[in-house]
Each structure stands twice: as C-alpha cells, then as structure tokens.
Design a protein around this motif. Structure first.
Motif, short mmCIF file in Angstrom:
data_model
loop_
_atom_site.label_atom_id
_atom_site.label_comp_id
_atom_site.label_asym_id
_atom_site.label_seq_id
_atom_site.Cartn_x
_atom_site.Cartn_y
_atom_site.Cartn_z
N LYS A 157 63.65 61.17 34.32
CA LYS A 157 63.48 62.22 35.33
C LYS A 157 62.86 61.65 36.60
O LYS A 157 63.28 61.98 37.72
CB LYS A 157 62.61 63.34 34.77
N GLN A 200 65.47 59.80 38.56
CA GLN A 200 66.37 60.71 39.28
C GLN A 200 65.69 61.28 40.52
O GLN A 200 66.28 61.34 41.61
CB GLN A 200 66.82 61.83 38.35
N ILE A 201 64.45 61.71 40.33
CA ILE A 201 63.71 62.29 41.47
C ILE A 201 63.54 61.24 42.57
O ILE A 201 63.74 61.53 43.76
CB ILE A 201 62.35 62.82 40.99
N LYS A 202 63.19 60.04 42.17
CA LYS A 202 63.00 58.98 43.16
C LYS A 202 64.31 58.63 43.87
O LYS A 202 64.31 58.33 45.07
CB LYS A 202 62.43 57.73 42.48
N GLU A 203 65.43 58.69 43.11
CA GLU A 203 66.74 58.40 43.73
C GLU A 203 67.08 59.45 44.79
O GLU A 203 67.54 59.11 45.89
CB GLU A 203 67.81 58.36 42.63
N GLU A 204 66.84 60.73 44.45
CA GLU A 204 67.08 61.80 45.42
C GLU A 204 66.17 61.63 46.64
O GLU A 204 66.61 61.79 47.79
CB GLU A 204 66.85 63.16 44.76
N GLU A 205 64.93 61.32 46.36
CA GLU A 205 64.00 61.13 47.48
C GLU A 205 64.43 59.95 48.35
O GLU A 205 64.31 60.00 49.58
CB GLU A 205 62.59 60.90 46.94
N ARG A 206 64.95 58.89 47.69
CA ARG A 206 65.39 57.72 48.46
C ARG A 206 66.58 58.08 49.37
O ARG A 206 66.65 57.65 50.52
CB ARG A 206 65.77 56.60 47.51
N LYS A 207 67.53 58.87 48.82
CA LYS A 207 68.67 59.29 49.64
C LYS A 207 68.20 60.12 50.83
O LYS A 207 68.68 59.93 51.96
CB LYS A 207 69.65 60.08 48.79
N ASP A 208 67.31 61.06 50.56
CA ASP A 208 66.79 61.89 51.65
C ASP A 208 66.10 61.03 52.71
O ASP A 208 66.28 61.24 53.92
CB ASP A 208 65.81 62.93 51.10
N GLU A 209 65.35 60.07 52.25
CA GLU A 209 64.64 59.20 53.19
C GLU A 209 65.62 58.36 54.00
O GLU A 209 65.41 58.13 55.21
CB GLU A 209 63.66 58.28 52.44
N GLU A 219 68.72 59.24 54.84
CA GLU A 219 69.33 60.12 55.84
C GLU A 219 68.37 60.38 57.00
O GLU A 219 68.75 60.35 58.17
CB GLU A 219 69.74 61.44 55.17
#
Length: 424
Positions: free
Chosen positions: A246, A249-258, A260
């Motif tokens: 988990k 996954q959270i870190k991956e989403e945060e990385r994508k947001d960062e 962008e």
C-alpha cells in the motif's frame, strides 16, 4: 596442660544449625585459640570457663573478651583486660569472645500463602554486645542463646513465607527480605546482648512435587507464549508486507503527482525566463545607446579640455624659457666678472712668491756649481786610486828614488815589507 580434644580436628555436619557452647579451660590467656572452634558434637565455642588457682592473689584477664567476674558464686561485674588483685573466692567465671560469629540456620520449613511447603536457609553474622546486663544470663545458660536466635529466625521466616505464593517463593532471596530479617532480629535480640551485623538468605527450596508442578506449568506457559508470539510474528510480517505494498502504491501516486506539478512549474518558469530575457535585451539596447551618446559627449569635452590645457602649457613653457634665458645671461656675466677679479687677486698674491722662487732657483744653481766642482775632484781622486791599484797588482814594477811624500813610493815600500814577512 592441653585438653584431650584440643588437638583433634572436629568438623560440623553439613546442613545443621549452629549451636553455641561453653568449654572449660585451664589458662584464661589461651582462650582465643578456642573461640570459634568446634567442640565434640560440632558446637561452636562461644564461652570459655577458666579455672582459678586460689593461692594466687591476682587475676590476669586477656584482651578481646567479656570477663564475667563472680565472688562466691555471686555476680560482681564485667572487668577489663589486664592485671587485677583478687581474693581467693573471686574469679573470672566466664570469658565471652567479642569476635564475630557466623550462625547458620538451614532448612527452615514454612508455608507460603497458598499453603505450599518451602524451605528457607539463611546465615547471620552476630556478636555479643560488651557489658550488657543480659550477658551474665546468657553465659550461665548458653543453650538459651541458641533457642532465642532460632525462635526469632523462625518467627520472621514464617512471616516471610506467608507474604508470597509458591510461584513467587524464589523472590525471598532478594536483598529486601534479608534487610527485613536483619531489622527484625536486631529489634528482638538487641535487648538480650546480641547484635546482628549481617543476614544472608542462602537458599530457598520448594517441595519436589510443587517444584515439578511449577516447572511443568512454566514450560507449558512458555510454549503457549512462544506459540502466541510466533503467530503474532507471522501475522505481523503479513501485515507489514500488505502495508508495504500500500505504501508503494501511495508513493507511486504521489510521485506521479509531483512529476506533473514539476512539469507545470517548469513550463511557468520557462515562460518567465523568456520574458526576462526579452526585457533584458531591450534594456541592454537602451543602455548601449545611452552609453554611446554619453561617450561621444565625453570625448568632445575631453578634446576641448585637452586643447585648452595644451595652449596653457605652451604659454607657460614660453614664459619659463624666456625667464631662464635672462637668468642664464645674468649668471654668465656674474661668472665672468668673478673670474677676472679672482685671477687678478691670485696674480697679485702669487707675484711675491714667484720672485722668491726665482731667487731660490738662483741660489740652488750656485750650490749646484759648487757641488759639481767637488764631484769632479772626487772622480779624479778615484781614477788615481784605480791607477795605483793596477800598478800595485803588477809585480814587476819597481820605483827608485826618495820616497818622501810620494804616494806611489810609499805603497811599493809597504808591499815589499809584506812580501819579506810572508817569506819568513
């Protein structure tokens, strides 16, 4: 004389209680070698009962003991060590050691709070208090000391046993219970002339059945606890793995947001940089034009100022040259006048000297002429002498006539005389 048991090696039986006793001795000064030894049945010697020679009117008491003195069986007091004058009926009936003694009390069986049998062994360090009013009663009945100590130990051990359950029995060996035992014994024995210095609880043993039962229970509890911990450990590993997935996954989403956000910020910064570059280029052009105009103005002013300075310099140079020429002409005139004046003065001053020099030169020439005449005479004489020497060296020359003042005749006569003398 030595006693029948004095040279024997007596050993107290293991796991038996300490028993104090009194022994008779002959010499009171030898009591120290008996104190602390074991008697016939393993008793510890605490009191010595020396014999008294009634014919001697004195008593010598050793140091390090409590001397209980009696007269005709009646208690007199406690005497100090040393020499004492005493009658035939006065004697040091008992000598009590002042040293520390170890009193062992093993295997005191009591009940715990849950009625399990437990055996408590302890060892105490004690000494008899000097000059205590109760000492006289103790030494007359030493077995009373043993009973008193045992009774107080047993009382405290029972109380200790009732404070714990069987599974807590081994905690009785702690320092806290030993300190409680020390305080209890001193409180009850200090008024009887006994001082307890240290208490050690040496062993605590449960009955074998109780101990085995507790051991099995402990093993079962240990296994049960181990199983629970193993299950909790495995469950914890699974939970950690799920939490890790988990978290990834959270870190991956945060990385994508960062990423962008970073790209958007980069675009904004690029636009700002372009605007700044354009503004900078415009400002550079404006400043370049202003700078060139300012440089032209400065150059024009500089040329004008330079021409003015050159004109002023030429004028100053002309003035300086004219003034220098006038000064030089004046200096030349002054120098010529000074030279003419100086030469005239010098000639005037030198004229007498020149006349004097001419006169001296004339005198010198006259002196030289006289010297030349003398020199010529001297040369002529030298020539004559040289001629005479050559004539003398000629052996065939002969001079005849009168000698008188003839120099050659005199020389020849002298040579002839010399030759005759040599021949003889």
């Amino acid at each position: 004389m030595p006693l029948d048991w004095e040279n024997k090696v007596i050993v107290k039986k293991a796991h038996t209680k300490t028993r104090f006793c009194t022994v008779p001795i002959d010499d009171p000064n030898s009591c120290h070698k008996f104190f602390g030894k074991y008697y016939h049945s393993g008793e510890t010697i605490l009191v010595c009962e020396p014999s008294r020679n009634s014919c001697v009117p004195y008593i010598i008491l050793p140091d390090g003991v409590i001397s209980v003195v009696m007269r005709s069986g009646a208690f007199v007091g406690y005497w100090d060590a040393g020499f004492h004058v005493a009658g035939p009926f006065t004697e040091a009936k008992y000598l009590v050691s002042k040293q520390d003694f170890v009193y062992e009390s093993p295997e005191n069986r009591v009940l715990t709070r849950d009625n399990a049998n437990v055996s408590i062994s302890l060892s105490i360090l004690l000494k008899i208090v000097p000059e205590h009013e109760y000492v006289q009663q103790l030494v007359t009945n030493v077995s009373q000391i043993n009973e008193t100590i045992d009774a107080n130990i047993m009382e405290r051990v029972r109380a200790m046993g009732r404070t714990v359950k069987a599974r807590e029995a081994y905690s009785l060996r702690g320092e806290q219970h030993a300190k409680g035992m020390l305080e209890h014994l001193n409180a009850n024995l200090s008024n009887k002339g006994i001082m307890i210095k240290r208490v050690i609880i040496t062993n605590v043993v449960l009955d074998k059945d109780v101990a085995d039962s507790m051991q099995e229970k402990t093993i079962f509890q240990f296994k049960n606890t181990l199983e629970r911990k193993r299950f909790a450990y495995n469950q914890r590993i699974k939970n950690d793995q799920e939490e890790e997935i988990k978290a990834k996954q959270i870190k991956e989403e945060e990385r994508k947001d960062e990423n962008e956000k970073a790209q958007l910020q980069q675009m904004q910064k690029t636009k700002e940089i372009e605007a700044i570059k354009a503004k900078t280029s415009r400002i550079r052009s404006e400043w370049k034009a202003k700078t060139e105009a300012l440089i032209d103005s400065i150059n024009a002013e500089t040329d004008l100022k330079y021409n003015e300075i050159v004109a002023e310099a030429n004028l100053v140079e002309t003035q300086i040259v004219e003034k220098a020429t006038a000064n030089a002409a004046e200096l030349y005139a002054k120098a010529d006048a000074y030279r003419a004046t100086t030469v005239a003065n010098a000639e005037q001053e030198v004229a007498p000297l020149i006349a004097q020099a001419v006169q001296l030169e004339g005198n010198a020439q006259a002196s030289l002429e006289k010297a030349f005449v003398s020199k010529r005479k001297h040369v002529e004489i030298l020539r004559q002498i040289e001629a005479i020497n050559s004539f003398v060296e000629n052996k065939n020359s002969i001079i005849f006539g009168e000698q008188k003042n003839n120099l050659l005749a005199q020389i020849e006569s002298f040579n002839m005389v010399n030759r005759q003398s040599i021949a003889r």
